[in-house]
Write a protein that holds these residues in place. Sequence first.
Motif, PDB file in Angstrom:
ATOM      1  N   ILE A 132     -37.873 -15.030 -47.977  1.00  0.00           N
ATOM      2  CA  ILE A 132     -37.794 -13.714 -48.625  1.00  0.00           C
ATOM      3  C   ILE A 132     -36.408 -13.114 -48.434  1.00  0.00           C
ATOM      4  O   ILE A 132     -35.821 -12.552 -49.377  1.00  0.00           O
ATOM      5  CB  ILE A 132     -38.875 -12.774 -48.062  1.00  0.00           C
ATOM      6  CG1 ILE A 132     -40.261 -13.222 -48.550  1.00  0.00           C
ATOM      7  CG2 ILE A 132     -38.615 -11.321 -48.471  1.00  0.00           C
ATOM      8  CD1 ILE A 132     -41.411 -12.487 -47.897  1.00  0.00           C
ATOM      9  N   ARG A 133     -35.850 -13.245 -47.236  1.00  0.00           N
ATOM     10  CA  ARG A 133     -34.503 -12.713 -46.999  1.00  0.00           C
ATOM     11  C   ARG A 133     -33.479 -13.411 -47.885  1.00  0.00           C
ATOM     12  O   ARG A 133     -32.575 -12.784 -48.433  1.00  0.00           O
ATOM     13  CB  ARG A 133     -34.118 -12.856 -45.523  1.00  0.00           C
ATOM     14  CG  ARG A 133     -32.768 -12.229 -45.185  1.00  0.00           C
ATOM     15  CD  ARG A 133     -32.464 -12.349 -43.710  1.00  0.00           C
ATOM     16  NE  ARG A 133     -33.362 -11.568 -42.899  1.00  0.00           N
ATOM     17  CZ  ARG A 133     -33.190 -10.277 -42.617  1.00  0.00           C
ATOM     18  NH1 ARG A 133     -32.143  -9.632 -43.104  1.00  0.00           N
ATOM     19  NH2 ARG A 133     -34.054  -9.641 -41.867  1.00  0.00           N
ATOM     20  N   LEU A 135     -34.068 -14.937 -50.803  1.00  0.00           N
ATOM     21  CA  LEU A 135     -34.292 -14.584 -52.207  1.00  0.00           C
ATOM     22  C   LEU A 135     -33.772 -13.186 -52.523  1.00  0.00           C
ATOM     23  O   LEU A 135     -33.418 -12.899 -53.671  1.00  0.00           O
ATOM     24  CB  LEU A 135     -35.785 -14.666 -52.539  1.00  0.00           C
ATOM     25  CG  LEU A 135     -36.398 -16.069 -52.544  1.00  0.00           C
ATOM     26  CD1 LEU A 135     -37.899 -15.985 -52.794  1.00  0.00           C
ATOM     27  CD2 LEU A 135     -35.735 -16.963 -53.588  1.00  0.00           C
ATOM     28  N   ASN A 136     -33.758 -12.315 -51.502  1.00  0.00           N
ATOM     29  CA  ASN A 136     -33.299 -10.942 -51.701  1.00  0.00           C
ATOM     30  C   ASN A 136     -31.918 -10.698 -51.105  1.00  0.00           C
ATOM     31  O   ASN A 136     -31.527  -9.552 -50.883  1.00  0.00           O
ATOM     32  CB  ASN A 136     -34.301  -9.966 -51.076  1.00  0.00           C
ATOM     33  CG  ASN A 136     -35.621  -9.944 -51.813  1.00  0.00           C
ATOM     34  OD1 ASN A 136     -35.777  -9.258 -52.822  1.00  0.00           O
ATOM     35  ND2 ASN A 136     -36.582 -10.699 -51.316  1.00  0.00           N
ATOM     36  N   LYS A 137     -31.198 -11.759 -50.871  1.00  0.00           N
ATOM     37  CA  LYS A 137     -29.861 -11.663 -50.285  1.00  0.00           C
ATOM     38  C   LYS A 137     -28.937 -10.880 -51.214  1.00  0.00           C
ATOM     39  O   LYS A 137     -28.981 -11.049 -52.429  1.00  0.00           O
ATOM     40  CB  LYS A 137     -29.314 -13.067 -50.069  1.00  0.00           C
ATOM     41  CG  LYS A 137     -28.023 -13.148 -49.297  1.00  0.00           C
ATOM     42  CD  LYS A 137     -27.634 -14.604 -49.086  1.00  0.00           C
ATOM     43  CE  LYS A 137     -26.318 -14.725 -48.345  1.00  0.00           C
ATOM     44  NZ  LYS A 137     -25.934 -16.149 -48.168  1.00  0.00           N
ATOM     45  N   ARG A 140     -27.514 -11.934 -54.811  1.00  0.00           N
ATOM     46  CA  ARG A 140     -28.342 -12.967 -55.431  1.00  0.00           C
ATOM     47  C   ARG A 140     -29.430 -12.305 -56.262  1.00  0.00           C
ATOM     48  O   ARG A 140     -30.083 -11.378 -55.836  1.00  0.00           O
ATOM     49  CB  ARG A 140     -28.971 -13.848 -54.356  1.00  0.00           C
ATOM     50  CG  ARG A 140     -29.952 -14.877 -54.914  1.00  0.00           C
ATOM     51  CD  ARG A 140     -30.433 -15.812 -53.822  1.00  0.00           C
ATOM     52  NE  ARG A 140     -29.366 -16.684 -53.363  1.00  0.00           N
ATOM     53  CZ  ARG A 140     -29.491 -17.526 -52.343  1.00  0.00           C
ATOM     54  NH1 ARG A 140     -30.626 -17.585 -51.670  1.00  0.00           N
ATOM     55  NH2 ARG A 140     -28.486 -18.284 -51.972  1.00  0.00           N
ATOM     56  N   GLY A 141     -29.628 -12.777 -57.466  1.00  0.00           N
ATOM     57  CA  GLY A 141     -30.669 -12.229 -58.326  1.00  0.00           C
ATOM     58  C   GLY A 141     -30.249 -10.918 -58.956  1.00  0.00           C
ATOM     59  O   GLY A 141     -29.115 -10.453 -58.840  1.00  0.00           O
ATOM     60  N   SER A 145     -30.275  -5.047 -53.604  1.00  0.00           N
ATOM     61  CA  SER A 145     -30.928  -5.690 -52.469  1.00  0.00           C
ATOM     62  C   SER A 145     -31.154  -4.676 -51.364  1.00  0.00           C
ATOM     63  O   SER A 145     -30.248  -3.908 -51.022  1.00  0.00           O
ATOM     64  CB  SER A 145     -30.060  -6.833 -51.934  1.00  0.00           C
ATOM     65  OG  SER A 145     -30.552  -7.293 -50.689  1.00  0.00           O
ATOM     66  N   ARG A 146     -32.343  -4.708 -50.767  1.00  0.00           N
ATOM     67  CA  ARG A 146     -32.611  -3.806 -49.652  1.00  0.00           C
ATOM     68  C   ARG A 146     -31.846  -4.224 -48.410  1.00  0.00           C
ATOM     69  O   ARG A 146     -31.747  -3.469 -47.439  1.00  0.00           O
ATOM     70  CB  ARG A 146     -34.106  -3.712 -49.366  1.00  0.00           C
ATOM     71  CG  ARG A 146     -34.786  -4.986 -48.909  1.00  0.00           C
ATOM     72  CD  ARG A 146     -36.293  -4.742 -48.762  1.00  0.00           C
ATOM     73  NE  ARG A 146     -37.039  -5.949 -48.473  1.00  0.00           N
ATOM     74  CZ  ARG A 146     -37.314  -6.374 -47.233  1.00  0.00           C
ATOM     75  NH1 ARG A 146     -36.874  -5.691 -46.204  1.00  0.00           N
ATOM     76  NH2 ARG A 146     -38.024  -7.467 -47.045  1.00  0.00           N
ATOM     77  N   ARG A 306     -36.160  -0.928 -46.211  1.00  0.00           N
ATOM     78  CA  ARG A 306     -37.262  -0.426 -47.040  1.00  0.00           C
ATOM     79  C   ARG A 306     -36.978   0.998 -47.498  1.00  0.00           C
ATOM     80  O   ARG A 306     -37.336   1.384 -48.609  1.00  0.00           O
ATOM     81  CB  ARG A 306     -38.569  -0.482 -46.256  1.00  0.00           C
ATOM     82  CG  ARG A 306     -38.875  -1.886 -45.756  1.00  0.00           C
ATOM     83  CD  ARG A 306     -40.351  -2.171 -45.592  1.00  0.00           C
ATOM     84  NE  ARG A 306     -40.520  -3.577 -45.238  1.00  0.00           N
ATOM     85  CZ  ARG A 306     -40.499  -4.569 -46.104  1.00  0.00           C
ATOM     86  NH1 ARG A 306     -40.315  -4.308 -47.381  1.00  0.00           N
ATOM     87  NH2 ARG A 306     -40.636  -5.817 -45.723  1.00  0.00           N
ATOM     88  N   SER A 309     -34.517   0.739 -50.392  1.00  0.00           N
ATOM     89  CA  SER A 309     -35.073   0.203 -51.641  1.00  0.00           C
ATOM     90  C   SER A 309     -35.847   1.251 -52.418  1.00  0.00           C
ATOM     91  O   SER A 309     -35.995   1.147 -53.639  1.00  0.00           O
ATOM     92  CB  SER A 309     -35.979  -0.997 -51.351  1.00  0.00           C
ATOM     93  OG  SER A 309     -37.146  -0.592 -50.656  1.00  0.00           O
TER      94      SER A 309
END
Length: 716
Positions: A132-133, A135-137, A140-141, A145-146, A306, A309
């Motif tokens: 998860i970290r 994928l949410n780096k 990236r994406g 990112s949080r 959190r 985000s």
Amino acid sequence: MGTAQIVATVLAGAVTLVAVALAVRAVMSMTAVIRQGQADPGRFGDKATRTKTMLVETVGHTRMLKWGVVGAAHWFVMVAFVVLSLLVLEAYFEVVSAELGLPIIGHWTLFGLVTEWIGVFGTIGILVLVVIRQLNKPGRGKGLSRFTGSTMWQAYFVEAIIIAVLICGFLIRGFKVATDHFEYPLWATPVSHGIGALLPAWEDGATWTALVKILISMSWLITISLNVTMGVAWHRFLAFFNIFFKRSPEKPAGSGLGALRPMMSEGKPLDFEDADPEKDQFGVAHVEQFTWKGLLDFSTCTECGRCQSQCPAWNTAKPLSPKLMILSLRDHAYAKAPYMLAGGGKDLTGEEKATEAQLAHLDVLALAEGNRPLIGTEAEQGVIDPDVLWSCTTCGACVEQCPVDIEHVDHIVDMRRYQVLIESSFPAEAGVMLRNLENKGNPWGAPQNTREDWTKGLDFEIKRVGEADFDYLFWVGCAGAFEDRAKKTTRAVATLLHEAGVDFAILGEGETCTGDPARRIGNEFVFQMLAQQNVETLQEANVKRIVATCPHCFNTLGNEYEQLGLKVEVVHHTQLLAHLVAEGKLTPVQPVDGGVTYHDPCYLGRHNRVFEAPREVLGRAIEGGLTEMPRNSERSFCCGAGGARMWMEEKIGKRINVERTEEALATGAKTIAVGCPFCYTMIGDGVTGKGEQENVEVVDVASVLLRSIKGDKAPA
């Protein structure tokens, strides 16, 4: 005891002594810094409730489990850390002999079974969190990112340590199986037996692996001891204390929601009649002027993001990130610690408290940190930029989401209080609002004798307080009395109450602003002036129950006036309407069609947990059911008006109301229902700004219900 066991035991003992010594020093250092904060005696009451809440939130993981897979994975990792610490202790016996284990419980099959499966699920959990970290780096994406701004190497280090310790645990058991020293049966520990079947029968295997496990564990302890600001590691110890000492342990969500913490000096609420800025603390000007709980908050932050985000400011390209603000305050506090502990600091007049002799031995960097302004631009070397401070809408999304109960909003408002009351430094456009509150009793500056103009044209009489007895006081609010759109809501509510036979009255010209915008911008003096006037009025009128259409008034009357000695029952109009509909006193007959979505006002929903009442009203008044926005209920996205932002221009990034309006429009609903006059204005302006005013209508929940009851006969 062979040579391998002797060497391993000596090495394990030596590294453990170093790690424990450093850990003790680190704890003493952190405690010394936290103790620099101001007194906050209210944190010690009702220990039973505090203990229960702490256990529910930690063991039950109630905050984290709202995030589904992430919460479940984190729970297994947390349990693995706590329970498998016993296996780290057991490793000290295993370096001496592979036949040894924990005294008493070490040979119980139940102990082997529990630790086996906690190890399995803990390994799966940490791998899920690693994925998860990644994928949410940051970078990236799509989207924000949080983890932006988090100290990533620390997170990678902690994750690697956890994985390595878990692997070592299974390898130790595997070598015990291979050498026939394992005490647990196959049915209880199948993974360990499976690994043992693959390993050679190396007699010293368990000993050396146990040493590696101890070295890895102690390297973790040494690293965090040398990095006292490593929240991603320290939070697993500090979170228990931070949750225990939360401001309102009885609250199911963030304790920093609802009422603001009173303005304090020396652990007591400030009395403005006797207050002296040269003797009393007005807000927070230096990091040590936060309470000790504030400094504990900063130390506990795990950098999970959190809060970030969910923050409306951060999500619309404002400089405020609740996480980065807390981290800045944390890093500043610990960098300034040598200066503070040497006796350094400024008194309330701005003079240095320490002597030259006390500061002579200080490192130049610590001395420089001690002289940094808490609020200031980059050129001024400020810890918190003014744009960060004034971007906050006080919506409470950060507090709601924080799994360790950090009270971000209280800290922001405390810093605002000093800027407004002592420095007179705040956005210029807010000055007009504050002058209007002082001179006219409302933020718009409207004449007081026009407060009852909304009653004109109604086909029934509105009772005034003092004319006769009444059941409910209808608190109209400034927006409901003066703002054209909000007047529609006021008339709709009055009509519905009249239709239902509710005995209510208004204060009329006797009503004044509750002081919400003044308090949240930081002008506690104006708030106290308005609040005391209102409290006296309500007490003289012997008011027992109040219905309010504005969530900000609802929150202030119900939660904050209690700090001034007023205790009354306060309900939001959607709560009373839901009750009247359920009782059959209001009966919708013509459901409104075309699709309806509902925007949760922050001060109604998140701050006061009123989620169901407006939905119950809409559910009875509309056709086809409510179309929810992706961000709803406790995760509702702010309209941008709270925290006195209603009267401040939004100059940075995307407008918050536009972001929320786009989300509402994306549902395809033709009606956007609201339960707050500020939201009414902000969402309405957003719809107009998007050019959709001919296709989509913004309207209060009360107006939707009135149309459903009266149909074409409903007043415009």
